[in-house]
Design an enzyme around this catalytic site. Sequence first.
Site, short mmCIF file in Angstrom:
data_model
loop_
_atom_site.label_atom_id
_atom_site.label_comp_id
_atom_site.label_asym_id
_atom_site.label_seq_id
_atom_site.Cartn_x
_atom_site.Cartn_y
_atom_site.Cartn_z
N GLY A 1 0.75 -1.33 -0.04
CA GLY A 1 -0.12 0.06 -0.08
C GLY A 1 0.79 1.32 0.10
N GLY A 2 0.35 2.15 1.10
CA GLY A 2 0.97 3.49 0.98
C GLY A 2 2.55 3.47 1.28
N SER B 1 -22.54 14.29 58.01
CA SER B 1 -22.69 13.07 59.35
C SER B 1 -24.18 13.64 60.01
CB SER B 1 -21.60 13.62 60.18
OG SER B 1 -21.95 13.17 61.38
N ASN C 1 4.62 -0.74 11.77
CA ASN C 1 3.70 0.11 12.81
C ASN C 1 2.52 -0.77 13.03
OD1 ASN C 1 4.89 3.15 11.65
ND2 ASN C 1 6.03 1.71 13.05
N HIS D 1 -5.07 6.97 50.67
CA HIS D 1 -4.42 5.65 51.53
C HIS D 1 -3.29 5.21 50.45
CE1 HIS D 1 -6.82 5.38 55.16
NE2 HIS D 1 -7.73 5.61 54.21
N ASP E 1 -16.20 16.84 69.97
CA ASP E 1 -14.85 16.87 70.56
C ASP E 1 -13.87 17.59 69.73
OD1 ASP E 1 -14.77 14.81 68.98
OD2 ASP E 1 -14.37 13.21 70.72
N LYS F 1 -3.92 -9.24 3.37
CA LYS F 1 -2.87 -8.79 2.65
C LYS F 1 -1.56 -9.61 2.81
CE LYS F 1 -2.61 -4.23 4.20
NZ LYS F 1 -2.59 -2.87 3.84
N ASN G 1 -6.94 8.70 58.39
CA ASN G 1 -7.55 10.02 58.61
C ASN G 1 -6.68 11.06 58.67
OD1 ASN G 1 -10.43 9.04 58.67
ND2 ASN G 1 -9.97 8.43 61.01
N LYS H 1 7.40 13.73 54.04
CA LYS H 1 8.24 12.62 54.66
C LYS H 1 7.36 11.47 54.75
CE LYS H 1 11.39 12.41 56.91
NZ LYS H 1 11.77 12.76 58.47
N HIS H 2 7.59 10.37 54.33
CA HIS H 2 6.93 9.20 54.28
C HIS H 2 5.66 9.36 53.85
CE1 HIS H 2 10.23 7.07 56.18
NE2 HIS H 2 10.43 7.91 57.03
N ARG I 1 -8.19 -6.10 4.19
CA ARG I 1 -8.12 -6.66 5.21
C ARG I 1 -7.20 -8.01 5.41
NH1 ARG I 1 -13.60 -6.95 8.77
NH2 ARG I 1 -14.12 -4.74 9.10
N ILE J 1 -4.91 -6.56 12.34
CA ILE J 1 -4.78 -8.05 12.54
C ILE J 1 -3.50 -8.57 11.84
CG2 ILE J 1 -5.80 -10.49 11.83
CD1 ILE J 1 -7.32 -8.47 13.73
#
Length: 636
Positions: free
Chosen positions: A70-71, A609, A138, A636, A590, A101, A476, A309-310, A99, A161
């Site tokens: 082809g191209g 809440s 490719n 987390h 609290d 070739k 938290n 840190k950590h 499809r 394919i």
Amino acid sequence: MHLHFKAFYCIILFLNNLKMAGAHILSAVEGATTDLVKITRALISVSDKTGIVDFATFLASQGVELLSTGGTAKALRDAGLTVKDVSEYTGAAECLDGRVKTLHPAVHGGLLAVRGNEVHDRQMKEQGFQPIDMTILNLYPFEATVQSGANFAQCIENIDIGGPSMMRSTAKNHAFTTIVTQPAQYAAVQKAMEENGGATTLALRKQFAGKAFALSAQYDSMIASYMAEQLKEDSPVAVRVYEPQTTLKYGCNPHQTPSQIYSRMGHQLPFDVLNGVPGYINLLDAANAWQLVKELNEATGLASAASFKHVSPAGAAVAVPLTDIECKAYEITSEDAAKLTPTALAYLRARNADPMCSFGDFCAVSGEVDEDTANILKREVSDGIVAASYTPGALNILKAKKGGKFIILKATENYDAGALEYREVYGMTFSQKRNDIVIGKDHIKGNVVTSNKDLSEAAVRDLILASICIKYTQSNSVGFAKDGMMVGVGAGQQSRVDCVKLAGRKVATWYLRQHPKVLALPFKDGVKRQDRVNARVRYIEGDFTAEEKVRWLEQFTEVPEPLTAEEKEDFLKQSTGISISSDAFFPFRDSIDHASKLGVSYVAQPGGSVQDGQITEACDEYGMTMAFTGVRLFHH
């Protein structure tokens, strides 16, 4: 019995012959492990034609016959090269709209035949097949087609394919054949052929074969993911393909080796390493810290910095001028502070939120690192930095730090992390949508639920700062902010009020570092800066052991007067205007009660809440202004 024995004997003969044939094939393959393979025929079919004419011209100069379709064939012929169509080579015309070739025994026989194997050689001759030594291809741009907004039928039509089939055949037979899948590989192939009389080396063929199989896996995973999206259901199998980038010293701990960092295949890492060798935890800190400062800069428009840190921030800040008292507490003259660039100012604040916890930090700044910022970092104990860019002078300063081992990362511009993120833990893989929400003014203003509606621009800024900071703090978590800097971060507690108390203790320490008695501690000449920082914190805490106090006193020219509990309490009563943000709702009042002891005037939390009414009532009792952001920020 005789018939059974004869049948059994025939089976044994068959198996022995099969074994011998297999051994012969294996022997032929193994025999080529040290051989060079001369390229005599190459099949070329590329959608990305970058550099293909020059590469094909080189191959032709080496006497390589060129097959193409082809191209690609047209582009090569237009360049004056002699090209044989694959249909001429196979003796079968392309059909079904192209499809079919290269899906032909002549192609795959030419790629898969074991050179030197008598059976293969005979069958190739009988069929009239010729060997193909190299495939340059490719795959159809399926991902680009999807991203262009093409409809379902167009996307399906762009599923390659023939390309993957040839790629896999060539890669499997890499003992004899060379698979080339990207323009970046052309130079290596040309170099090998120039050095080896038109042949490629086994090492090169094996390396390229591995890349080809990884590309095949990635390509199929893209298709599977697209199909799952179209069907509105999860794919039966999720395929993630990674490319190794660099080996790390070890994992979280020295016994956790090997340790490596990978990128998603076809994608960059979020950072380029300009200096040093980053470790496992360094890169986790860098990833979180960079996201934090980038979002903070976007939300406020101010230069931003973080000290990690950590995998949690010890401090974070934006560029807000220092008061005279802060200058004394942070050991910088008011004149020098006024000259600092915004980036340097932001990092100075971030580092001084909790200087004990920031010892040995990994830092991040949102913009360019200049000499001012580099000179602040030069004097601090720090492992590394990630930033958008560096001035040449700043880069030279930082490269000399830690005997040349200071880690310097440059963030990848316009990096795309992808919509989904994955994490493997104990053999389980978790997947979720990346937390890409950025907290801004809209989450604060207009969402005030308390009687007191007063919210200055400075308060909004500090609530945004605290909220973005805890987004990247292990849950938290709660965070306190004042004057554009975090002054207390509480991370990883099971109880919300424990987060508040932990962070609150840091707030109290930060504020008490400005107490006249703390600022006047009579240090001896020669006491190191970090030792002065630690000594001030211990003076504020005051809970010395007898042996510890002896060593502590050795740093002073005279015995300091104690800072009494009453003096601390009286000084803390002057604290006001502090903001607090929580990554999830406050379940009980609290937390608000404890925050009131620290001068908190402004509160941001998601809400939701059953106790929201009680929390609002508590804020009203203390005259606080509280906004419900509606966004939970667990991390987390």
